[in-house]
Write an enzyme that holds these catalytic residues in place. Sequence first.
Site, short mmCIF file in Angstrom:
data_model
loop_
_atom_site.label_atom_id
_atom_site.label_comp_id
_atom_site.label_asym_id
_atom_site.label_seq_id
_atom_site.Cartn_x
_atom_site.Cartn_y
_atom_site.Cartn_z
N GLN A 104 -4.34 39.19 -7.61
CA GLN A 104 -3.82 37.93 -8.14
C GLN A 104 -4.76 37.37 -9.21
OE1 GLN A 104 -3.71 33.89 -6.08
NE2 GLN A 104 -1.66 34.65 -5.59
N TYR A 197 -1.34 24.24 -9.87
CA TYR A 197 -2.47 24.81 -10.61
C TYR A 197 -2.18 24.70 -12.12
CZ TYR A 197 -5.09 26.91 -6.71
OH TYR A 197 -5.87 27.12 -5.60
N ALA A 441 -16.26 26.37 24.30
CA ALA A 441 -17.61 26.86 24.02
C ALA A 441 -18.09 27.79 25.12
CB ALA A 441 -18.58 25.68 23.87
#
Length: 684
Positions: A104, A197, A441
């Site tokens: 891309q 963009y 965790a």
Amino acid sequence: MDPRLEPLFTPWKIGNCEIKNRIVLTSMGGTNLLGWMEKHHFDQEGARFIMEVAKNNAGLVLPGCQPVYNPMYGQWLYKNEKMYEDLKNWLPKFHETGAKLFVQLTAGFGRSFTISTMMETLYTNKLLRVLSKPFMDLDKITATASPSPNRWSDKVPSRELTVEEIKEYVAAFARCAKLLKEAGVDGVEIHAVHEGYLLDQFTLKYVNHRTDQYGGSFENRYRFPVEIVQAIKKECGDDFPVSLRYSVRSMTKGFREGALPGETFTEAGRDMEESEKAAKYLQDAGYDMLNCDNGTYDAWYWAHPPIYMPENCNLTDVEHIKRFVDIPVVCAGRMDPRAAAASIAEGKIDGAGFARQFLADQEWVTKMMEGREEDIRPCILCHNGCFNMCHYKGVPNDQDLSDSLHLSRCAVNAETMQWDKHYIQKTSSPKTVHIIGGGIAGMEAARVLKLKGHEPVIHERSGILGGTFIPASAESYKEKLRDLLTWYRRQMGLLNVEVHLREEIMDTSQFGNAPVIIATGAAPRLLKGVPGYELMIEACEYLNGREVGEVVAVIGGGLTGSEIAYELALKGKKPIIIEMKDDLISQKGVCLANSSYLREWFALHKVPVYLETTLKEVREGSIICRTKDGKEVEIPCDSVISSAGYISTPLVDQRKNTYLVGDCKKVGNLRSVVWSAYEAAMKI
């Protein structure tokens, strides 16, 4: 494999390029083959990720987008010919997987370029602006179709790109495409008439006010992407496939203002009527595929859907646009594989795009094919690791530099894109390791320890594994978080981890010299200085099932409080948010795609939000608050939920071979929980 998935595993063609199945890895910044925000080179880390995806049965693989003009150092992508040789030498091994590779290429970000506080300083200081030009020319990087405000900052406006600069970009696309073709790449994708963009900014009327050949008429606004594909086809031949990343609809009301699912609004960008015309126009110009979703940076949650967005949020629009073209169409955006397969079977789309799920588990397609979907580590759509560009009032992109330079890491998979830092190495001296706490965790530490060859033992004071992640995943829209919790519990069983439930450890001396990992989490911060605080319901109490009334005041407008308010509203309650800061979710680590959705959802649904407001007293039937101008206001409510944050609650242990992990070490998010647990387990 579930028979409903079979349409995903049928071959198809893009031009003359045959793809073995319909699974498409769509581009993510950070998974680049030729470097990301650094000097151009063949990127071994990006190549490893791309290879893992290809080996695990993706059909079409698109690495992270490559700016033809590098925002850092101002280098043109075609100038480093050695990296193309390195790519050429690597590609035969890639092609052994049977996957195809499209690279891309992008013209860049224009007004969407993520500006940080440091960049604001570089731009606003005239001397620094001159000195920084060789490695970061913000004036060039942020240039767009017409003078416009930057998405992130009011201090770095975007100027108009000159015609000479446009021509330079067009030529660069053609030169890069030729080098990629010669290296053996199967095609290129142009990024993009997509997501707001630079190329998209030229097509959008609310950004493009030019009066030359690149503005005004429909044909002029789309001229830039048309000239690019024409230049590539002239240089590489008509048989070299060129895909286009394409936003069907902009879903944008204006600068920095998106439109939510189901909202009635006036489209500032590309509406469906224009898109029907544009899709065919771009096809006729030479594009061989449309890789589609919706949105712009102003409506970022469409292109990067957070967990609040519906599954398959772009599918209906992409199915519609396929009716207007003869080239293949791919749909991306929180896609469900079964929904994608059904749409492919009906001929409504041609391929299904997936991205973040590959970060969470590069083997997920293989596992799906083998009927082992319960073994897939799920993406929870958090953006904590992969895309944590954060923005709130008065602050541009609040993101650590290491995160800006190393995107596409993963909150739930500590190894992805940082294999040199996080890896499993078998131990030569197995130990019994006691883990105090069975939340995420504790379970992540146990998982890594077991894979290393140790014998972890979890001691959990409640009757179930999960800790505070149980309430954290309780809201109706958090099914992906519940999937992750299920995955962890399953791993404990598959790995035969020893688990002691309803066993509270207060003193670790009983374990002698054995290593101990403390994963006791954090406790809620109680507002004991507020008169009537005992009338409040703590956030986890509510999430664990405590009933509330009709009108609910939520004290704290961080992510947890905002998500609770969102859930209350979804259930038909009437939330009111009280927040001391000047914006909601004013905290690092929460992607703008996530936070902007919630802020705009509250505004659309008229949820009362009191910013810069402090709770002074809780009464039966109301709360008393002090606003930023010093006035006291009484707000009627039936219930009050406290979401004032958390305080680490580590079990005190002075021994040298003790490790604190997760929130008991430092309150953070799921990424800090998982990564710290992984790192502690590595050390043992």
